[in-house]
Design an enzyme around this catalytic site. Structure first.
Site, short mmCIF file in Angstrom:
data_model
loop_
_atom_site.label_atom_id
_atom_site.label_comp_id
_atom_site.label_asym_id
_atom_site.label_seq_id
_atom_site.Cartn_x
_atom_site.Cartn_y
_atom_site.Cartn_z
N LYS A 13 -7.12 6.58 6.55
CA LYS A 13 -6.27 7.62 7.15
C LYS A 13 -6.08 8.83 6.24
O LYS A 13 -6.26 9.96 6.64
CB LYS A 13 -4.86 7.08 7.42
CG LYS A 13 -4.69 6.24 8.63
CD LYS A 13 -3.22 5.95 8.88
CE LYS A 13 -2.41 5.60 7.67
NZ LYS A 13 -2.38 4.33 7.10
N ARG A 88 5.45 3.54 11.84
CA ARG A 88 4.98 2.22 11.40
C ARG A 88 5.66 1.08 12.13
O ARG A 88 5.33 -0.08 11.89
CB ARG A 88 5.25 2.06 9.90
CG ARG A 88 4.10 2.47 9.00
CD ARG A 88 4.55 2.31 7.57
NE ARG A 88 3.48 2.03 6.65
CZ ARG A 88 2.75 2.95 6.05
NH1 ARG A 88 2.92 4.22 6.31
NH2 ARG A 88 1.84 2.61 5.17
N ARG A 127 -10.03 0.73 -4.41
CA ARG A 127 -9.12 1.84 -4.68
C ARG A 127 -8.17 1.49 -5.82
O ARG A 127 -7.83 2.33 -6.65
CB ARG A 127 -8.32 2.12 -3.40
CG ARG A 127 -7.38 3.27 -3.50
CD ARG A 127 -6.79 3.62 -2.16
NE ARG A 127 -5.71 2.74 -1.78
CZ ARG A 127 -5.07 2.80 -0.61
NH1 ARG A 127 -5.41 3.67 0.28
NH2 ARG A 127 -4.09 1.98 -0.34
N ARG A 133 -2.88 2.61 -8.04
CA ARG A 133 -1.61 2.78 -7.31
C ARG A 133 -0.73 1.56 -7.48
O ARG A 133 -1.21 0.43 -7.40
CB ARG A 133 -1.91 3.01 -5.83
CG ARG A 133 -1.52 4.39 -5.36
CD ARG A 133 -1.95 4.62 -3.94
NE ARG A 133 -1.22 3.79 -2.98
CZ ARG A 133 -1.28 3.99 -1.67
NH1 ARG A 133 -2.02 4.96 -1.18
NH2 ARG A 133 -0.60 3.21 -0.85
N ARG A 144 1.62 -5.59 2.97
CA ARG A 144 1.41 -4.40 3.81
C ARG A 144 0.54 -4.72 5.02
O ARG A 144 0.78 -4.21 6.12
CB ARG A 144 0.80 -3.27 2.97
CG ARG A 144 1.88 -2.52 2.18
CD ARG A 144 1.36 -1.94 0.89
NE ARG A 144 0.29 -0.99 1.06
CZ ARG A 144 -0.69 -0.80 0.18
NH1 ARG A 144 -0.72 -1.51 -0.93
NH2 ARG A 144 -1.60 0.10 0.40
P1 ADP Z 1 -0.99 2.76 2.95
O1 ADP Z 1 -1.40 3.36 4.26
O2 ADP Z 1 -2.13 2.54 2.04
O3 ADP Z 1 -0.13 1.55 3.10
P2 ADP Z 1 0.92 4.95 2.50
O4 ADP Z 1 0.66 5.98 1.47
O5 ADP Z 1 0.85 5.38 3.93
O6 ADP Z 1 -0.11 3.79 2.18
O7 ADP Z 1 2.36 4.28 2.26
C1 ADP Z 1 2.73 3.70 1.05
C2 ADP Z 1 4.10 3.03 1.15
O8 ADP Z 1 5.11 4.01 1.47
C3 ADP Z 1 4.24 1.97 2.26
O9 ADP Z 1 3.75 0.72 1.88
C4 ADP Z 1 5.76 1.99 2.47
O10 ADP Z 1 6.43 1.29 1.45
C5 ADP Z 1 6.11 3.46 2.33
N1 ADP Z 1 6.06 4.15 3.64
C6 ADP Z 1 5.18 5.13 4.00
N2 ADP Z 1 5.38 5.50 5.28
C7 ADP Z 1 6.40 4.74 5.74
C8 ADP Z 1 7.07 4.62 6.98
N3 ADP Z 1 6.71 5.36 8.05
N4 ADP Z 1 8.09 3.73 7.09
C9 ADP Z 1 8.45 2.98 6.06
N5 ADP Z 1 7.87 3.02 4.86
C10 ADP Z 1 6.85 3.88 4.69
#
Ligand code: ADP
Length: 192
Positions: A13, A88, A127, A133, A144
């Site tokens: 994404k 999410r 990654r 990260r 996740r």
């Molecule tokens: P990935 O898609 O690899 O899981 P992101 O960069 O989208 O990584 O998100 C990293 C973290 O940020 C998530 O695991 C969560 O803890 C938090 N996060 C991001 N977006 C949301 C959301 N919409 N609601 C709740 N937590 C979020």
């Protein structure tokens, strides 16, 4: 163009969103990036979110919505946006619908990048080595992916039922996947 990008962790994404941003000339709004910026800045919100993110859990809906409202109040999103990382769960999908309605910016497409789980795990492992990260450790990754299946997959179903979903095969080179997305959101194409 107002796009919501959906896909599991590791589905690509973020990478595709950066490319789409250049192509469509609209801002890329990534809730993960917004949260990581708060963590890096050491803000109150960042301190609260840091441990939650590292463990692979979801930060509260309330914090996310506040952050998003704030971001969408900036004028650059007026001409469209690519939203990545949100919604999410179903509560967030509902909140997003209301927010976009309130600001008169209904989404054009929800695009799901479809990638099989085995490949997701492989990509995230790669990654983790390249980027280091904090949330790319095996335990957090498992968490996740679990949350994605239990809470985010219903969001995809929700958009499908509302005729807003378009599914794109996320397996292939970055260029191939990018081309598929562009074709999927071409104006003549029907959503299903
Ligand atoms: P990935 O898609 O690899 O899981 P992101 O960069 O989208 O990584 O998100 C990293 C973290 O940020 C998530 O695991 C969560 O803890 C938090 N996060 C991001 N977006 C949301 C959301 N919409 N609601 C709740 N937590 C979020």
């Amino acid at each position: 163009m107002r796009l919501v990008l959906l896909g599991a962790p590791g589905s690509g994404k973020g990478t595709q969103a950066s490319r789409l941003k250049e192509h469509l000339q609209v801002p890329h709004v990534s809730t993960g990036d917004l949260l990581r910026a708060e963590v890096a800045a050491g803000s109150k919100l960042g301190l609260e979110a840091k441990g939650i993110m590292a463990a692979g859990n979801l930060v509260s809906d309330e914090i996310l919505l506040g952050m998003l409202e704030d971001r969408f109040s900036r004028p650059d999103t007026g001409g469209g946006f690519i939203l990545d990382g949100y919604p999410r769960n179903l509560a967030q999908a509902d909140a997003l619908g209301r927010l976009l309605q309130r600001i008169g910016q209904p989404m054009d497409f929800a695009v799901q990048l479809d990638v099989p789980t085995e490949l997701l795990v492989e990509r995230i492992a790669g990654r983790a080595q390249a980027e280091g990260r904090a949330d790319d450790n095996p335990e957090s990754v498992r968490k996740r992916l679990d949350i994605y299946t239990s809470q985010t997959a219903p969001v995809i179903e929700f958009y499908r039922q509302h005729g807003q979903l378009t599914v794109v095969d996320g397996v292939g080179s970055l260029d191939e996947v990018f081309t598929r997305i562009i074709e999927a959101i071409a104006p003549s194409r029907d959503v299903g």
